[in-house]
Design an enzyme around this catalytic site. Structure first.
Site, mmCIF file in Angstrom:
data_model
loop_
_atom_site.group_PDB
_atom_site.id
_atom_site.type_symbol
_atom_site.label_atom_id
_atom_site.label_comp_id
_atom_site.label_asym_id
_atom_site.label_seq_id
_atom_site.Cartn_x
_atom_site.Cartn_y
_atom_site.Cartn_z
ATOM 1 C CB CYS A 42 2.757 -2.264 16.583
ATOM 2 S SG CYS A 42 4.544 -1.996 16.630
ATOM 3 C CB CYS A 99 0.179 -1.385 13.123
ATOM 4 S SG CYS A 99 0.709 -1.274 11.399
ATOM 5 C CB CYS A 103 -0.071 0.869 7.988
ATOM 6 S SG CYS A 103 0.825 2.404 7.823
ATOM 7 C CB CYS A 124 4.970 -5.301 9.559
ATOM 8 S SG CYS A 124 6.084 -4.551 10.775
ATOM 9 C CB SER A 141 8.092 6.040 10.717
ATOM 10 O OG SER A 141 7.432 5.659 11.905
ATOM 11 N N GLY A 195 5.434 -2.488 6.974
ATOM 12 C CA GLY A 195 6.810 -2.895 7.201
ATOM 13 C C GLY A 195 7.557 -1.999 8.158
ATOM 14 C CD GLU A 196 11.145 -0.757 11.995
ATOM 15 O OE1 GLU A 196 12.107 -0.026 11.663
ATOM 16 O OE2 GLU A 196 10.176 -0.357 12.678
ATOM 17 C CB SER A 201 6.571 4.017 16.386
ATOM 18 O OG SER A 201 6.348 4.396 15.048
ATOM 19 C CG LEU A 202 8.052 6.876 23.046
ATOM 20 C CD1 LEU A 202 9.276 5.972 23.195
ATOM 21 C CD2 LEU A 202 8.365 8.285 23.554
ATOM 22 C CG HIS A 203 3.149 4.422 19.694
ATOM 23 N ND1 HIS A 203 2.779 5.616 19.105
ATOM 24 C CD2 HIS A 203 3.621 3.617 18.686
ATOM 25 C CE1 HIS A 203 3.011 5.537 17.793
ATOM 26 N NE2 HIS A 203 3.518 4.355 17.525
ATOM 27 C CD GLU A 214 -2.555 -1.104 2.739
ATOM 28 O OE1 GLU A 214 -2.720 0.003 3.292
ATOM 29 O OE2 GLU A 214 -2.990 -2.163 3.203
ATOM 30 C CG ASN A 259 -6.321 5.544 11.177
ATOM 31 O OD1 ASN A 259 -7.310 6.199 10.876
ATOM 32 N ND2 ASN A 259 -5.102 5.889 10.804
ATOM 33 C CB CYS A 299 2.685 7.225 3.551
ATOM 34 S SG CYS A 299 3.018 5.978 4.812
#
Length: 344
Positions: free
Chosen positions: A114, A117, A331, A110, A189, A157-158, A212-214, A90, A288, A103
């Protein structure tokens, strides 16, 4: 056969020389490709013999857009790209007053796991090559009919799990013989693969690093991000400080706000203690919501309260503008639904 987009200009020059061709042919070929001519036969200033060699050894790996979803106000388009091996990834094109951003994905699926996601559902199938990343931009740019000036590696993906290909992509997309997009217009990211952050710092690239801390502590971060079991927050923050020291570049901390999970005043104060004094910026993201979990996004009042606490302590903070909600622009959502329909 090899995707010619996986080669940089020097690699294509070397190939030309090794195959009895003049090195300047490499510039001619790239000039055609990056001006949206994606059939060797249409490269009219190159001899038939040279074209036959190219066709025998290479393909031009531009993905095909199999579906496009446009938001109601047409400022966001989500594409599903069909790769040469049948896999789907995507990309999201966002139109702003200051220019067009994309993006892109760096992997099919991935492995990071997480919870908020959708792209991690089912794990990673494979990593993308540098040329496959370039192709997402090139076909999107052609469909849009306008130049894309900003790139975010934040799709499926990472990126640091595909380190070598991603670094090559950054250098190739920056090339004057390629898309010629400045590194300062590229954001990478990552969920926080500490050794790779340090390796990236040593390259002294001029990209923006987004983390990406969160969560403001290990106990909470482990619940939503499995990477936290491998690298603690203190290790992650140390690697970020190393990156800042080596590059002089400001880091962005991404913080997805989840209702009742990580959006309290106390957690905002913990975040302040964690990052205060760093050359950084915080991007608060209302999550999201996806069908695969019951996580809900924080309400506007809670988001504002969280932001105000950070700003009161001198931490520059913004709330990400929500774009593409009506087209499931998070994503992995559309890829997953497309694959499910295809398998019926």
């Amino acid at each position: 056969m090899k995707n010619i987009l996986d080669l940089d200009i020097e690699e294509l020059k070397s190939w030309m020389k090794e195959n009895g061709e003049k090195e300047f042919r490499a510039k001619q070929v790239f000039s055609w490709i990056y001006n949206e001519v994606w059939d060797f036969k249409e490269m009219t200033n190159i001899s038939k013999d040279t074209l036959k060699k190219l066709e025998k050894n290479f393909f031009i790996g531009i993905p095909r857009i199999v579906e496009t979803y446009s938001s109601k106000n047409s400022d966001t388009r989500k594409h599903l790209f069909l790769l040469h091996d049948g896999n789907i990834v995507e990309g999201v094109v966002m139109q702003y007053n200051h220019g067009n951003s994309i993006c892109i994905s760096t992997q099919v699926g991935c492995n990071m796991g997480c919870k908020f996601c959708a792209s991690t559902i089912g794990g990673a199938v494979r990593s993308l090559s540098s040329g496959e990343m370039l192709g997402q931009i090139m076909v999107s740019q052609k469909q849009l009919g306008e130049r894309i000036s900003n790139i975010v590696l934040m799709g499926s993906g990472e990126p640091l799990d595909n380190y070598d290909n991603v670094v090559k992509f950054i250098k190739d997309v920056n090339s004057q013989y390629g898309l010629n997009i400045g590194q300062r217009h590229i954001t990478l990211s990552t969920c926080g693969i500490v050794p790779k952050i340090k390796s990236l710092a040593n390259l002294d690239l001029q990209i923006t690093l987004a983390i990406s801390l969160h969560a403001p502590n290990d106990e909470l971060r482990v619940k939503t991000m499995p990477i936290a079991k491998v690298y603690s927050i203190s290790e992650l923050i140390d690697s970020c400080k190393y990156y800042i020291d080596k590059t002089g570049r400001r880091i962005t901390f991404e913080y997805a706000l989840v209702k009742g999970v990580n959006d309290s005043k106390e957690q905002a104060e913990q975040l302040v203690k964690l990052i205060r004094g760093m050359l950084c910026h915080v991007n608060l993201i209302p999550i999201n919501e996806i069908d695969e979990n019951d996580l809900k996004k924080s309400n506007e009042e809670q988001v504002k309260c969280f932001r105000d606490i950070l700003m009161k302590h001198g931490i520059e903070t913004t709330v990400r503008k929500e774009m593409g909600l009506d087209i499931n622009a998070a994503c992995g959502q559309l890829r997953k639904s497309y694959i499910e329909k295809r398998e019926l």
